[in-house]
Enzyme design. Structure first.
Site, PDB file in Angstrom:
ATOM      1  N   ASN A   1      -6.901   0.592   2.869  1.00  0.00           N
ATOM      2  CA  ASN A   1      -6.633   0.015   1.527  1.00  0.00           C
ATOM      3  C   ASN A   1      -6.697   1.154   0.555  1.00  0.00           C
ATOM      4  OD1 ASN A   1      -8.150  -1.533   3.193  1.00  0.00           O
ATOM      5  ND2 ASN A   1      -7.106  -3.324   1.907  1.00  0.00           N
TER       6      ASN A   1
ATOM      7  N   HIS B   1       0.832  -1.344  -0.127  1.00  0.00           N
ATOM      8  CA  HIS B   1       0.070  -0.057   0.131  1.00  0.00           C
ATOM      9  C   HIS B   1       0.808   1.232  -0.114  1.00  0.00           C
ATOM     10  CE1 HIS B   1      -3.544  -2.265   2.050  1.00  0.00           C
ATOM     11  NE2 HIS B   1      -3.461  -2.739   0.702  1.00  0.00           N
TER      12      HIS B   1
END
Length: 547
Positions: free
Chosen positions: A517, A474
């Site tokens: 996310n 990420h």
């Protein structure tokens, strides 16, 4: 012999093209309205939005990896036989190569050498292992990370979008996030029929105060009507939708660099003119001339191409943030299993299961979906928690807690003169967590263990632990958006500062440190960028790109 273009060849071909105004799609120079580097969900969000807005747009897309699935960019979990993803490490620190038991007759580096680290393909001698994101990787396959991502699509908390909201007001951002949810086919109720999901959710509802914001994970997934035991996970193909075959895709093709027009009188701002591509099978080069260009090759691949193109804004690769990840798996307490077996809501399903599998000691049916729950980021608990994905055992539940990082300019990825295994500049990481990050990480770990312990005992091998740095995949910030040219790479429309027609896309565009996310946010930014790109393409014609 492979057809390789030198710099002189490139400018000769461009000159010839400018004079004739023609290009052959089967020759060394081809023409497109839009060229897109990358084939993941963000690249495909650009393609889908452009084609929805301007159906006749001629788009070329290039992907360095292969097409592993018959359907462009399909998620691997939708396959009967799940293949290993094309996920590869980014920077591997060189191991010490001196071996004390090696025969004296064998070659080895001189014992007087300043270093015993050899320069070996696939290893990065410049990488300090203490500053590496050892767990991170790049996916090189048609569909990119969309072939194996978790499909979790939360929206960012205000503290995860503070810099983004300075250039995109929250009401506009929320609209873009909803459009992104549509492209990604996001749902929040596809696991409500799960026994484990329901049990875990009810337990956490009693345990946690309302302000912890427990909810179902918004997932890019849809339960199948023909066989409800399965779901369809969103891949890049889902994002493309009905436009999936409306553009040219060049797989196994490296995007080497972007060429800019030389600055000439009358040109208000530099303009990208061509992309140099290389067929990785034949080593032959091709030049794509286009009105607009999009680089969407991930948080590392995108700045890598810009760097190799000598497009190097001062903040390129800087402000890199990645999440810490605390992980555990818990085997349900005996009392939980007993309560499931006695619960009348599940009686019929348990009876059917036991009739088929009378020797199974667990009452949970094999086809019972896993839990899919989220505990959202809050100011008092600055981390994002997911209770989901039963990876190892039907009687277990997994916990993954993602910690936000401090925003530090000097946390970065750099690109040097040495090449990686694909012939591009080798990325090297210089990333460390701050003392404040460490404090929050420990609070997050304590929170995770407190919650996990309510479910039962830890699965051996999956006790509470921090995962390798970078394993969240990420990374943000490496091509961050912003209004200040000194602290950002592109503007609110993802247009690279100081250019007319070069856009970037991906998690690297997010200017904030996040815990949730990032894919949904990145797709939202791609939609905004694609709409701006359409307006630009409408404003120019072919003669304008041939000075």
């Amino acid at each position: 012999m492979p057809f390789r273009l030198s710099i002189d060849d490139i400018y000769a071909l461009l000159s010839k093209f400018i004079q004739s105004g023609q290009a052959d799609d089967n020759g060394p120079v081809i023409f497109a309205d839009v060229f897109i580097a990358g084939s993941g969900p963000v690249a495909c969000a650009y393609a889908r939005t452009i084609l929805d807005e301007r159906p006749k747009t001629k788009i070329y897309m290039a992907e360095i990896g292969s097409q592993e699935h018959p359907i462009r960019g399909a998620h691997q979990k939708n396959s009967v036989n799940i293949t290993k993803s094309a996920l590869q490490p980014v920077s591997i620190a060189a191991d010490e190569t001196y071996q004390t038991t090696l025969s004296r007759a064998s070659w080895s580096p001189p014992i007087t050498s300043d270093t015993v680290d050899l320069a070996m393909e696939g290893y990065n001698a410049q990488q300090d292992p203490r500053l590496n994101l050892r767990g991170t990787g790049m996916t090189r396959t048609v569909g990119g990370m969309g072939t194996h991502w978790t499909c979790a699509c939360p929206t960012p908390h205000i503290e995860e979008a503070m810099h983004l909201e300075r250039i995109i007001p929250r009401p506009e951002l929320d609209i873009l996030l909803e459009r992104a949810a549509t492209l990604l086919n996001v749902h929040s109720n596809e696991y409500d029929n799960s026994i484990r999901h329901t049990v875990v959710k009810e337990m956490l509802t009693k345990l946690l105060p309302a302000e912890r914001s427990l909810a179902n994970i918004p997932l890019a997934v849809e339960r199948r009507i023909d066989n409800p035991d399965y779901v369809t996970w969103t891949g890049a193909n889902t994002v493309l939708g009905h436009q999936i075959d409306k553009f040219k895709l060049l797989a196994e093709t490296r995007v080497t660099r972007i060429f800019m027009w030389p600055q000439i009188p009358g040109m208000t701002m530099p303009r990208a003119m061509a992309a140099l591509l290389r067929n990785m099978n034949t080593d032959e080069d091709v030049l794509v001339i286009a009105k607009a260009f999009v680089i969407a090759c991930g948080a590392i691949g995108t700045p890598q191409i810009l760097w190799n193109s000598h497009i190097r804004p001062s903040s390129l690769g800087k402000y890199l943030t990645e999440q810490s990840v605390a992980f555990s798996q818990v085997v349900f307490d005996r009392n939980i299993i007993t309560s499931i077996e006695k619960d009348p809501r599940w009686a019929e399903r348990i009876k059917t299961h036991k009739e088929k599998h009378p020797k199974d000691p667990l009452p949970i049916p094999f086809n019972d979906p896993e839990p899919q729950l989220v505990i959202r980021y809050t100011s008092n608990h600055p981390w994002h928690a997911q209770i989901h994905r039963d990876a190892l055992s039907y009687g277990s539940v997994g916990t993954r807690f993602f910690g936000k990082s401090d925003l530090v300019e000097d946390n970065r990825v750099e690109f040097g003169d040495v090449s990686d295994i694909y012939g591009m500049p080798q990325p090297t990481f210089y990333v460390s967590r701050t003392d404040e990050d460490g404090k929050h990480d420990q609070q997050m770990m304590r929170d995770m263990t407190d919650i996990a312990n309510t479910f039962g005992g830890f699965l051996p091998g999956s006790e509470p632990q921090f995962l390798e740095p970078g394993l969240a995949f990420h990374i943000t910030g490496t091509t961050r958006l912003g209004s200040d040219h000194q602290t950002s790479v592109a503007d609110a429309n993802s247009l690279v500062h100081g250019t007319q027609n070069l856009w970037v896309g991906g998690n690297g565009c997010i200017p904030d440190a996040t815990a949730c996310n990032p894919t949904r946010t990145s797709v939202a930014l791609a939609i905004k960028g694609a709409l701006a790109l359409c307006k630009y393409v409408d404003s120019v014609d072919q003669s304008e790109i041939m000075f």
